[in-house]
Enzyme design. Structure first.
Site, PDB file in Angstrom:
ATOM      1  N   LYS A 113       3.535  12.585   2.596  1.00  0.00           N
ATOM      2  CA  LYS A 113       3.534  13.664   3.591  1.00  0.00           C
ATOM      3  C   LYS A 113       4.578  14.727   3.239  1.00  0.00           C
ATOM      4  CE  LYS A 113       1.860  10.480   7.135  1.00  0.00           C
ATOM      5  NZ  LYS A 113       2.260   9.457   8.120  1.00  0.00           N
ATOM      6  N   ILE A 152      -0.362  16.130  15.361  1.00  0.00           N
ATOM      7  CA  ILE A 152       0.577  17.258  15.487  1.00  0.00           C
ATOM      8  C   ILE A 152       0.127  18.426  14.604  1.00  0.00           C
ATOM      9  CG2 ILE A 152       2.976  17.994  15.298  1.00  0.00           C
ATOM     10  CD1 ILE A 152       3.776  15.028  15.394  1.00  0.00           C
ATOM     11  N   GLU A 184       1.039  -2.533   9.734  1.00  0.00           N
ATOM     12  CA  GLU A 184      -0.090  -3.216   9.121  1.00  0.00           C
ATOM     13  C   GLU A 184       0.366  -4.563   8.572  1.00  0.00           C
ATOM     14  OE1 GLU A 184      -2.462  -0.806   6.566  1.00  0.00           O
ATOM     15  OE2 GLU A 184      -1.908   0.994   7.672  1.00  0.00           O
ATOM     16  N   GLY A 230       0.597  -4.116  16.697  1.00  0.00           N
ATOM     17  CA  GLY A 230      -0.395  -3.326  15.964  1.00  0.00           C
ATOM     18  C   GLY A 230       0.149  -2.026  15.402  1.00  0.00           C
TER      19      GLY A 230
HETATM   20  N1  HSE Z   1       1.059   4.490   8.898  1.00  0.00           N
HETATM   21  C1  HSE Z   1       1.331   5.813   9.350  1.00  0.00           C
HETATM   22  C2  HSE Z   1       2.465   5.792  10.352  1.00  0.00           C
HETATM   23  C3  HSE Z   1       0.168   6.480  10.016  1.00  0.00           C
HETATM   24  O1  HSE Z   1       2.938   4.727  10.724  1.00  0.00           O
HETATM   25  O2  HSE Z   1       2.888   6.851  10.755  1.00  0.00           O
HETATM   26  C4  HSE Z   1      -0.738   7.194   9.099  1.00  0.00           C
HETATM   27  O3  HSE Z   1      -0.080   8.096   8.279  1.00  0.00           O
END
Ligand code: HSE
Length: 432
Positions: A206, A137, A191, A188
């Site tokens: 972020k 984005i 993690e 998937g």
């Molecule tokens: N693990 C992050 C998410 C992706 O699930 O949005 C990479 O920032």
């Protein structure tokens, strides 16, 4: 067009790095035309050199990332290894040896963005990181460039796809957190160790980056209030539905009404189903930006994944290469407002509080008095008697806007009432 190619070093060749290499190869002609010179993959630093990497010349692969960034003939280093070290040292070494940097590293940018920007500026290099926030984005560039003439007051978004997938699953199926997490893992999306996502660390990094850019100030990772979403229950979703809401893990960056400070926070919150963020499903991300002149803008799309993240990296690569050819650098750090970051206690919002109380005369009045004593105004109250015959009731209070400090004081006092058996949940209500 210049025939001598611009040389790119790729640090990391995992899910994102391999896509960056693939697009550089498959789109080579278009990239050259758009940049004004060919771009050449000059080296790829990896941890496991024996792994077969389709489309990558094995002669380019090295385990010595330091030697690669020190070569002196590299124009742009693309860092997609993540984490703090060795990424930080490799980036600073790249700057010192003549390269600009494109990075997807939110943790590093949130923690050390100021120092990295300072070094980039001192060395006359670019530092671009569109891919660090919300994958494909376009968000950093719109905030940094398109809205550079406006005044951004609020950034409100879903910036973590894993948690949005889990919450969406809980909402649509009535599943509990663990069940939804298990499905996210099997598919998937999550993690093996989901801590960074479900505890809100990823979103907080972020938020720090977005707040700093949006408000032209310095917001560090430690400045971001963070609550994960592991305590959100199926009962919370039922309460949200009763209010015409759903629950999302939100990153919220705000400029105070008087303009003198900012806040940044990540936590689960109820939002009305009518709010555009409520319809962001699955692992998608979306960010709402509110500014003086533009009004409300929404950015939506895939926030993770190899190809989407590589798209953002390639966009930066093109921009940095263009800058390099013109002998300039792009917009750098802008933290001139130096606005302080206020603590969470000063954040003002609405709250949904679910209490287990004794079902007898005077309890509602007692509870209401505690809210009044802390200056928290009640919007609605809903009481439901329990069917278990235990003489208790569930009391749901939704407040008008109040400070987080006032709400915390209210909840502490409620816990001390004999007639309040327990505080089942506290959830902020946003987006109204
Ligand atoms: N693990 C992050 C998410 C992706 O699930 O949005 C990479 O920032």
């Amino acid at each position: 067009m210049r025939t001598r190619p611009l040389k790119v070093a790729l640090l990391g060749c995992g899910v994102v790095g391999s896509e960056v290499a693939r697009i550089m190869t498959t789109h080579a002609t278009d990239l050259a035309a758009r940049i004004g010179a060919p771009v050449e993959l000059a080296g790829v630093a990896v941890r496991r050199p024996s792994k077969v990497r389709e489309g990558i010349d094995p002669a380019l692969v090295t385990t010595d990332a330091t030697a690669l960034v020190k070569r002196g003939d590299i124009d742009v280093v693309v860092e997609v290894i993540g984490g703090i070290e060795p990424a930080r040292t490799l980036i600073t070494t790249a700057f010192e040896h003549g390269a600009s940097v494109v990075s997807a590293n939110k943790a590093l940018l949130a923690q050390d963005g100021a120092a990295l920007h300072a070094l980039a500026q001192e060395q006359g290099r670019d530092l671009y990181y569109e891919a660090a926030v919300a994958g494909a984005i376009p968000l950093i560039r719109p905030l940094r460039e398109s809205l550079a003439g406006d005044k951004v007051n609020r950034v409100l978004g879903i910036v973590n796809g894993t948690t949005n997938f889990i919450l969406d699953k809980m909402d649509s199926t009535g599943a509990g957190y663990q069940e939804a997490l298990d499905e996210a893992t099997a598919l998937g999306y999550a993690e093996a160790d989901p801590t960074a996502d479900v505890e809100g660390f990823d979103a907080a990094a972020k938020a720090a980056i977005l707040a700093g850019i949006a408000f032209h100030t310095r917001v560090r990772l430690d400045d971001v209030y963070r609550e994960g979403m592991i305590e959100v229950t199926a009962a919370d979703f039922a309460s949200a539905k009763a209010m015409g809401c759903t629950i999302k893990l939100l990153a919220i960056c705000e400029r105070a009404a008087d303009g003198g400070s900012v806040t940044a926070r990540v936590h689960p919150a109820m939002i009305p189903l009518s709010h555009p963020l409520a319809s962001v499903r699955g692992a998608y991300n979306a960010v709402f930006v509110e500014s003086d002149a533009a009004g409300q803008l929404m950015f939506y799309g895939p926030g993770a994944g190899g190809a989407p993240t590589a798209s953002a990296v390639l966009g930066d690569l093109v921009a940095v290469c263009r800058n390099k050819l013109s002998g300039a650098t792009g917009p750098g750090d802008s933290a001139y407002t130096q606005l302080p970051v206020s603590p969470m206690g000063e954040v003002v919002t609405r709250y949904h509080i679910s209490l287990d109380v004794a079902d007898k005369p005077g309890v509602l009045a007692q509870v209401a008095t505690v809210f009044a004593e802390h200056g928290v105004s009640i919007d609605t109250v809903r009481q439901q008697g329990r069917q278990d015959g235990g003489g208790d009731a569930s009391l749901v209070v939704v407040t008008h806007r109040a400070s987080d400090a006032s709400l915390s004081g209210t909840v502490e006092a409620l816990r001390n009432l004999d007639t309040v058996r327990g505080v089942a949940s506290i959830m902020r209500v946003e987006g109204e």
